[in-house]
Design a protein around this motif. Structure first.
Motif, PDB file in Angstrom:
ATOM      1  N   ASN A  46       0.816  -1.203   0.000  1.00 15.18           N
ATOM      2  CA  ASN A  46       0.000   0.000   0.000  1.00 15.18           C
ATOM      3  C   ASN A  46       0.857   1.262   0.000  1.00 15.18           C
ATOM      4  OD1 ASN A  46       0.030  -1.220   2.997  1.00 15.18           O
ATOM      5  ND2 ASN A  46       0.269   1.003   3.087  1.00 15.18           N
ATOM      6  N   SER A  47       0.206   2.383  -0.158  1.00 11.23           N
ATOM      7  CA  SER A  47       0.869   3.671  -0.095  1.00 11.23           C
ATOM      8  C   SER A  47       0.474   4.349   1.213  1.00 11.23           C
ATOM      9  CB  SER A  47       0.479   4.523  -1.308  1.00 11.23           C
ATOM     10  OG  SER A  47       1.242   5.716  -1.340  1.00 11.23           O
ATOM     11  N   SER A  48       0.625   5.672   1.272  1.00  6.40           N
ATOM     12  CA  SER A  48       0.286   6.390   2.498  1.00  6.40           C
ATOM     13  C   SER A  48      -0.063   7.833   2.185  1.00  6.40           C
ATOM     14  CB  SER A  48       1.449   6.337   3.489  1.00  6.40           C
ATOM     15  OG  SER A  48       2.586   6.997   2.946  1.00  6.40           O
ATOM     16  N   THR A  49      -0.624   8.485   3.162  1.00  8.25           N
ATOM     17  CA  THR A  49      -0.789   9.933   3.098  1.00  8.25           C
ATOM     18  C   THR A  49      -0.025  10.538   4.271  1.00  8.25           C
ATOM     19  OG1 THR A  49      -2.800   9.953   4.467  1.00  8.25           O
ATOM     20  CG2 THR A  49      -3.090   9.777   2.078  1.00  8.25           C
ATOM     21  N   GLN A  50       0.477  11.723   4.069  1.00  6.41           N
ATOM     22  CA  GLN A  50       1.173  12.439   5.131  1.00  6.41           C
ATOM     23  C   GLN A  50       0.607  13.851   5.218  1.00  6.41           C
ATOM     24  OE1 GLN A  50       3.355  10.533   6.577  1.00  6.41           O
ATOM     25  NE2 GLN A  50       4.448   9.300   5.096  1.00  6.41           N
ATOM     26  N   VAL A  51       0.429  14.331   6.424  1.00 12.61           N
ATOM     27  CA  VAL A  51       0.079  15.735   6.647  1.00 12.61           C
ATOM     28  C   VAL A  51       1.240  16.360   7.398  1.00 12.61           C
ATOM     29  CG1 VAL A  51      -1.554  17.390   7.609  1.00 12.61           C
ATOM     30  CG2 VAL A  51      -2.378  15.192   6.733  1.00 12.61           C
ATOM     31  N   TYR A  52       1.904  17.315   6.760  1.00 11.63           N
ATOM     32  CA  TYR A  52       3.074  17.971   7.327  1.00 11.63           C
ATOM     33  C   TYR A  52       2.631  19.279   7.987  1.00 11.63           C
ATOM     34  CZ  TYR A  52       5.208  14.869   3.854  1.00 11.63           C
ATOM     35  OH  TYR A  52       5.562  13.780   3.101  1.00 11.63           O
ATOM     36  N   MET A  53       2.929  19.437   9.270  1.00 10.78           N
ATOM     37  CA  MET A  53       2.482  20.614  10.017  1.00 10.78           C
ATOM     38  C   MET A  53       3.653  21.236  10.774  1.00 10.78           C
ATOM     39  SD  MET A  53      -1.000  18.814  11.474  1.00 10.78           S
ATOM     40  CE  MET A  53      -0.121  17.234  11.705  1.00 10.78           C
ATOM     41  N   ALA A  54       3.683  22.561  10.800  1.00  9.99           N
ATOM     42  CA  ALA A  54       4.735  23.292  11.505  1.00  9.99           C
ATOM     43  C   ALA A  54       4.109  24.245  12.503  1.00  9.99           C
ATOM     44  CB  ALA A  54       5.594  24.064  10.515  1.00  9.99           C
ATOM     45  N   LEU A  55       4.632  24.252  13.717  1.00  9.09           N
ATOM     46  CA  LEU A  55       4.210  25.228  14.714  1.00  9.09           C
ATOM     47  C   LEU A  55       4.964  26.541  14.504  1.00  9.09           C
ATOM     48  CD1 LEU A  55       4.005  23.101  17.996  1.00  9.09           C
ATOM     49  CD2 LEU A  55       2.215  23.546  16.302  1.00  9.09           C
ATOM     50  N   GLY A  56       4.472  27.596  15.109  1.00  7.86           N
ATOM     51  CA  GLY A  56       5.095  28.894  14.961  1.00  7.86           C
ATOM     52  C   GLY A  56       6.440  28.991  15.662  1.00  7.86           C
ATOM     53  N   ASN A  57       7.123  30.079  15.425  1.00  6.33           N
ATOM     54  CA  ASN A  57       8.441  30.306  16.035  1.00  6.33           C
ATOM     55  C   ASN A  57       8.373  30.176  17.558  1.00  6.33           C
ATOM     56  OD1 ASN A  57       9.360  30.842  13.497  1.00  6.33           O
ATOM     57  ND2 ASN A  57       9.549  33.045  13.778  1.00  6.33           N
ATOM     58  N   ASP A  58       9.330  29.417  18.114  1.00  9.52           N
ATOM     59  CA  ASP A  58       9.472  29.242  19.567  1.00  9.52           C
ATOM     60  C   ASP A  58       8.284  28.529  20.214  1.00  9.52           C
ATOM     61  OD1 ASP A  58      11.928  30.663  19.525  1.00  9.52           O
ATOM     62  OD2 ASP A  58      10.821  32.561  19.535  1.00  9.52           O
ATOM     63  N   ASP A  59       7.397  27.986  19.415  1.00 10.75           N
ATOM     64  CA  ASP A  59       6.268  27.215  19.951  1.00 10.75           C
ATOM     65  C   ASP A  59       6.631  25.740  19.901  1.00 10.75           C
ATOM     66  OD1 ASP A  59       3.868  26.340  20.903  1.00 10.75           O
ATOM     67  OD2 ASP A  59       2.692  26.924  19.135  1.00 10.75           O
ATOM     68  N   THR A  60       6.381  25.033  20.977  1.00 10.94           N
ATOM     69  CA  THR A  60       6.671  23.603  20.998  1.00 10.94           C
ATOM     70  C   THR A  60       5.637  22.904  21.867  1.00 10.94           C
ATOM     71  OG1 THR A  60       8.422  21.941  21.309  1.00 10.94           O
ATOM     72  CG2 THR A  60       8.248  23.679  22.975  1.00 10.94           C
ATOM     73  N   VAL A  61       5.802  21.620  22.059  1.00 13.65           N
ATOM     74  CA  VAL A  61       4.887  20.838  22.884  1.00 13.65           C
ATOM     75  C   VAL A  61       5.701  20.123  23.951  1.00 13.65           C
ATOM     76  CG1 VAL A  61       3.196  20.520  21.050  1.00 13.65           C
ATOM     77  CG2 VAL A  61       5.027  18.848  21.329  1.00 13.65           C
ATOM     78  N   PRO A  62       5.091  19.767  25.082  1.00 11.11           N
ATOM     79  CA  PRO A  62       5.834  19.053  26.127  1.00 11.11           C
ATOM     80  C   PRO A  62       6.412  17.743  25.604  1.00 11.11           C
ATOM     81  CG  PRO A  62       3.719  19.817  26.948  1.00 11.11           C
ATOM     82  CD  PRO A  62       3.700  20.031  25.467  1.00 11.11           C
ATOM     83  N   ARG A  63       7.593  17.400  26.066  1.00  9.95           N
ATOM     84  CA  ARG A  63       8.262  16.196  25.579  1.00  9.95           C
ATOM     85  C   ARG A  63       7.447  14.934  25.871  1.00  9.95           C
ATOM     86  NH1 ARG A  63      13.247  16.193  22.564  1.00  9.95           N
ATOM     87  NH2 ARG A  63      13.101  14.136  21.664  1.00  9.95           N
ATOM     88  N   GLU A  64       6.661  14.948  26.950  1.00 11.69           N
ATOM     89  CA  GLU A  64       5.855  13.766  27.287  1.00 11.69           C
ATOM     90  C   GLU A  64       4.740  13.507  26.278  1.00 11.69           C
ATOM     91  OE1 GLU A  64       4.663  17.090  30.259  1.00 11.69           O
ATOM     92  OE2 GLU A  64       6.493  16.295  29.314  1.00 11.69           O
ATOM     93  N   THR A  65       4.552  14.450  25.355  1.00 13.48           N
ATOM     94  CA  THR A  65       3.606  14.196  24.265  1.00 13.48           C
ATOM     95  C   THR A  65       4.055  12.972  23.476  1.00 13.48           C
ATOM     96  OG1 THR A  65       3.199  16.574  24.120  1.00 13.48           O
ATOM     97  CG2 THR A  65       2.417  15.239  22.292  1.00 13.48           C
ATOM     98  N   GLY A  66       5.357  12.714  23.500  1.00 11.81           N
ATOM     99  CA  GLY A  66       5.908  11.537  22.850  1.00 11.81           C
ATOM    100  C   GLY A  66       6.663  11.869  21.589  1.00 11.81           C
ATOM    101  N   ASP A  67       7.377  10.887  21.080  1.00 11.95           N
ATOM    102  CA  ASP A  67       8.067  11.017  19.795  1.00 11.95           C
ATOM    103  C   ASP A  67       7.232  10.408  18.684  1.00 11.95           C
ATOM    104  OD1 ASP A  67      10.794  12.124  20.536  1.00 11.95           O
ATOM    105  OD2 ASP A  67      10.680  10.408  21.885  1.00 11.95           O
TER     106      ASP A  67
END
Length: 481
Positions: free
Chosen positions: A287-308
């Motif tokens: 099969n194939s796949s779809t990808q949605v590529y998303m970028a957060l704004g400058n200096d915006d991030t998420v807590p590391r416990e969100t996971g890899d």
């Protein structure tokens, strides 16, 4: 006057490698290190195949596809590439599962899975140990009739929750299903269970640039924007390739293209035995796949416990056909924290990946296609909201790649992300028995899919080519160059 991307190439090479996925790159590097003249031809303007990257305004650099591989990548990269590349491979800190059956975080190795299965899922320690030992003992030459579903029923009868835990990541990793041979699951799964999941720190842009540097140092003639039209075969085997209208002689070709495209398009079925052609026609594409590529704004991030890596699903039950359904219920989110590319601008990127069918995306009008891609962005942002609050306002860039996108850029038939199903591996290995000097190192089967499998297959094929050329007469016009 259009640029001549073949300017300065020789009239003949010992080996021509078609395609620069990880298998083709690795084969080319090993062959050149062994003193052979090697021409690497890539039809795209970047090396890497599905292990490459793209840039967008604002300093956003996206890896084309999700990647996670076993610890064996460290050994393979150190031996067949460089210490620099091997030293950039790091372990993921957290792999998360979140679905109606369970929600947990794991280091994705045998010790932690044993803890989860015995404590959280209530499976007897003895049964867990027997399962892991059974998976670990599997090899390519084992019985291929037992399915993965039968393997799970043997050790965990009726436990759909356990099957989901053990199976879902592998399905995302290489398209494996419950109906595929158990050994294809066991080999891949047990590789991950040794030490967990690893990634390349610095992104695929750093990886591919490092590999290109190594290729040049090894003496490979690397050419991009060079689309091979034909592999010419004579009575004694491979004779030449036709690329951008130019014929270049060679004694051996390593095709890193799709297996079916190699046989039926680049060579032609008239060059093979009838029985072999029949077997090749039965090889199923993955099969194939779809990808949605998303970028957060400058200096915006998420807590590391969100996971890899986050295997997220709203489906009540685990079914591999649901993972391909156009009405997406399951997504794999990959979180790229600022330290993913420590030399970059500190961006946080999120990529959502879903397995997909090419047939669901091809044949639409431009308006329908664009609308479908936008709908995928919107529904993905809705799903992401659970893990990244206010994600719709925080995501400053979002775009979609579909199976049609992957077919366009890689020329893989139907945009197949993992080449072919398991039976393709046997057909791939049999190519030089059909046509002397013809080899294939693309993603095929399930064992030889993914980053580690593809690199290792490139190693195997390179050694096959070296053995063949060492047996050729010294008077060969190509081998004596």
């Amino acid at each position: 006057m259009p640029k001549d991307f073949l300017k300065g190439t020789a009239d003949s090479y010992d080996v021509v490698v078609i395609g620069s996925g990880l298998g083709g790159l690795t084969s080319a590097n090993i062959l050149a290190r062994n003193g052979l003249s090697v021409l690497l031809l890539e039809q795209h303007y970047k090396l890497g195949g599905l292990a490459t990257w793209f840039k967008r305004p604002g300093g956003h650099i996206f890896d084309i596809s999700l990647h996670g591989f076993p610890y064996g990548m460290v050994k393979s990269c150190r031996r067949y590439w460089s210490k620099e590349i091997a030293d950039s491979i790091v372990q993921l800190e957290g792999v998360r599962f979140d679905n109606p059956m369970f929600s947990l975080t794991t280091s994705f190795d045998r010790n932690d899975f044993t803890r989860l299965l015995t404590t959280d899922f209530g499976i007897a320690q003895e049964n867990v140990d027997r399962f892991f030992d059974s998976a670990r003992s599997m090899n390519f030459y084992d019985d291929q009739t037992k399915t993965t579903r039968e393997l799970f029923e043997e050790f965990f009868p009726g436990r759909e929750d356990v099957i989901r835990l053990l199976m879902e990541p592998i399905t995302y990793a290489n398209g494996s299903t419950l109906e595929d041979p158990a050994l294809t699951y066991g080999i891949v799964f047990s590789n991950f269970m040794s030490k967990g999941v690893f990634v390349f720190q610095g992104g695929t842009d750093k990886l591919v640039k490092s590999m290109e540097k190594e290729l040049v140092a090894s003496g490979v003639d690397v050419r991009i924007n060079c689309d091979v039209e034909k592999i010419n075969v004579g009575t004694r085997g491979v004779e030449s390739v036709v690329v951008n209208g130019k014929t270049i002689k060679t004694s051996a070709v390593v095709s890193n293209a799709n297996l079916r495209a190699t046989i039926f398009d680049l060579v032609g079925e008239d060059k093979f035995d009838r029985s072999f052609v029949d077997e090749a026609k039965e090889v199923r594409l993955n099969n194939s796949s779809t990808q949605v590529y998303m970028a957060l704004g400058n200096d915006d991030t998420v807590p590391r416990e969100t996971g890899d890596l986050l295997f997220s699903s709203t489906a009540e039950r685990f079914q591999t056909d649901l993972l391909l359904d156009r009405n997406v219920t399951s997504r794999t989110f990959s979180f790229y924290y600022p330290d993913t590319r420590p030399e970059g601008k500190g961006r946080t990127l999120i990529v959502s990946s879903t397995n997909a069918n090419y047939s669901d995306w091809v044949g639409m009008s431009k308006e329908e296609y664009d609308a479908s891609k936008q709908d995928l962005v919107e529904t993905t942002l809705d799903a992401l909201e659970k893990y990244v609050p206010n994600s719709r306002e925080r995501v400053v860039h979002a775009e979609v790649a579909t199976p049609v996108t992957f077919k366009h850029y890689t020329k893989h038939i139907s945009g197949a992300s993992f080449g072919t199903k398991f039976e393709g591996l046997m057909v791939s290995r049999a190519l030089p028995d059909q046509v002397r000097g013809l080899y294939h190192a693309g993603s095929c089967g399930i064992i030889m899919s993914g980053w580690l499998g593809t690199i290792n297959y490139g190693v195997i094929v390179a050694n096959d080519v070296i053995n063949q050329l060492s047996k050729m007469p010294a008077t060969s016009p190509v081998a004596s160059n």
